[in-house]
Design an enzyme around this catalytic site. Structure first.
Site, PDB file in Angstrom:
ATOM      1  N   ASP A   1      -4.878   1.926  -1.182  1.00  0.00           N
ATOM      2  CA  ASP A   1      -4.420   0.461  -1.161  1.00  0.00           C
ATOM      3  C   ASP A   1      -5.389  -0.372  -1.832  1.00  0.00           C
ATOM      4  OD1 ASP A   1      -2.550  -1.659  -0.582  1.00  0.00           O
ATOM      5  OD2 ASP A   1      -2.919  -1.434   1.477  1.00  0.00           O
TER       6      ASP A   1
ATOM      7  N   GLU B   1       9.137   2.929  -0.777  1.00  0.00           N
ATOM      8  CA  GLU B   1       9.305   1.439  -0.849  1.00  0.00           C
ATOM      9  C   GLU B   1       8.823   0.867  -2.080  1.00  0.00           C
ATOM     10  OE1 GLU B   1       7.965   3.152   1.889  1.00  0.00           O
ATOM     11  OE2 GLU B   1       9.782   3.170   3.236  1.00  0.00           O
ATOM     12  N   ASN B   2       7.945   1.506  -2.806  1.00  0.00           N
ATOM     13  CA  ASN B   2       7.129   0.897  -4.169  1.00  0.00           C
ATOM     14  C   ASN B   2       8.430   0.806  -5.167  1.00  0.00           C
ATOM     15  OD1 ASN B   2       4.063   2.525  -3.730  1.00  0.00           O
ATOM     16  ND2 ASN B   2       4.635   0.628  -3.120  1.00  0.00           N
TER      17      ASN B   2
ATOM     18  N   TRP C   1      -7.524  -6.271  -5.505  1.00  0.00           N
ATOM     19  CA  TRP C   1      -8.647  -6.106  -6.408  1.00  0.00           C
ATOM     20  C   TRP C   1      -8.417  -7.119  -7.595  1.00  0.00           C
ATOM     21  CZ3 TRP C   1     -10.090  -3.945 -11.072  1.00  0.00           C
ATOM     22  CH2 TRP C   1     -11.394  -3.484 -11.186  1.00  0.00           C
TER      23      TRP C   1
END
Ligand code: FPP
Length: 235
Positions: A19, A66-67, A24
């Site tokens: 994750d 869900e992605n 990032w």
């Protein structure tokens, strides 16, 4: 960190929720896709580390059910990245005696992705070193519901259904449950990952975001795990 791994107390199976790629990248003023691309370096180093430390099964949560709800350009970029990574790294998997496996509703993946994965699975099927499991279009609830549907087709007497029978219908059939589950980026959630299999797993959360994760971080997680006392509900 100078501690060393106790080879006699190694987790057989480590599962990782990778994750923080998006955050990032944002910190660096880049787009989310840049973060996913950099995530590949972490994937490679973590796999090499897992082999070096003697881990037998490594599961990476690469794409959740869900992605699919993410913007199309991000989903497309992730699929492209998956296709190119599998294509380019199959020879590395062969060289390192790694067997590839997937869990999840892979029928939902683009055809090209499915083909690349099946080819890599076929080529690496006789490898006897580490098993690398990619969770793709995967969710724990999907997997459990899927198992229930298949069991209903095969059993009419509920007394015949035991935990071990149920496990035969999960996509992790013949894979031991993970003793250690790692999640990066500081989030302390399970997010629908391996709901059945993590019943007794030790959970390890690190603030590092996935693109910064390296084999040393995996080592730190293993050493932390080795300091814990696992009781499985007993005293
Ligand atoms: C989570 O970060 C990461 C993902 C959804 C994808 C992980 C995929 C890869 C590292 C590349 C493909 C993998 C393989 C094994 C070839 P996020 O996007 O949820 O980040 P955020 O929480 O900061 O938004």
């Amino acid at each position: 960190m100078n501690d060393i791994i106790d080879k006699k107390k190694l987790p057989t199976h480590i599962a990782i929720t990778m994750d923080g790629n998006g955050r990032w990248a944002k910190e660096k003023g880049k787009n989310r896709i840049f973060g996913h691309n950099q995530g590949i370096k972490a994937v490679k180093d973590t796999i090499e580390g897992a082999i070096e430390y003697g881990v037998k099964f490594l599961t990476l949560f690469a794409f959740s059910t869900e992605n699919w709800k993410r913007p199309k350009n991000e989903v497309d970029a992730l699929m492209k990245l998956l296709i190119s990574s599998i294509h380019n790294e199959t020879k590395t998997l062969l060289k390192n005696n790694i067997k590839l496996k997937t869990i999840g509703n892979t029928m939902q993946l683009p055809k090209k992705c499915q083909n690349e994965l099946s080819e890599c699975i076929r080529l690496t099927k006789n490898n006897t070193g580490m098993t690398l499991i990619l969770a793709l279009s995967y969710s724990g609830k999907w997997e459990i519901l899927n198992a229930v549907k298949m069991i209903l087709e095969n059993y009419s007497n509920e007394n015949e259904i035991s935990e071990s029978i149920f496990e035969q219908y999960l996509s992790t059939k013949s894979v031991p449950d993970p003793e250690l589950l790692i999640r990066t980026s500081g989030e302390k959630r399970i997010s629908n990952f391996m709901l059945w299999q993590i019943a007794y797993s030790e959970l390890y959360f690190t603030k590092k975001k996935w693109p910064d994760f390296r084999r040393e971080d995996l080592k730190e997680a293993i050493i932390d795990y080795q300091k814990r006392e696992r009781r499985f509900g007993k005293t």
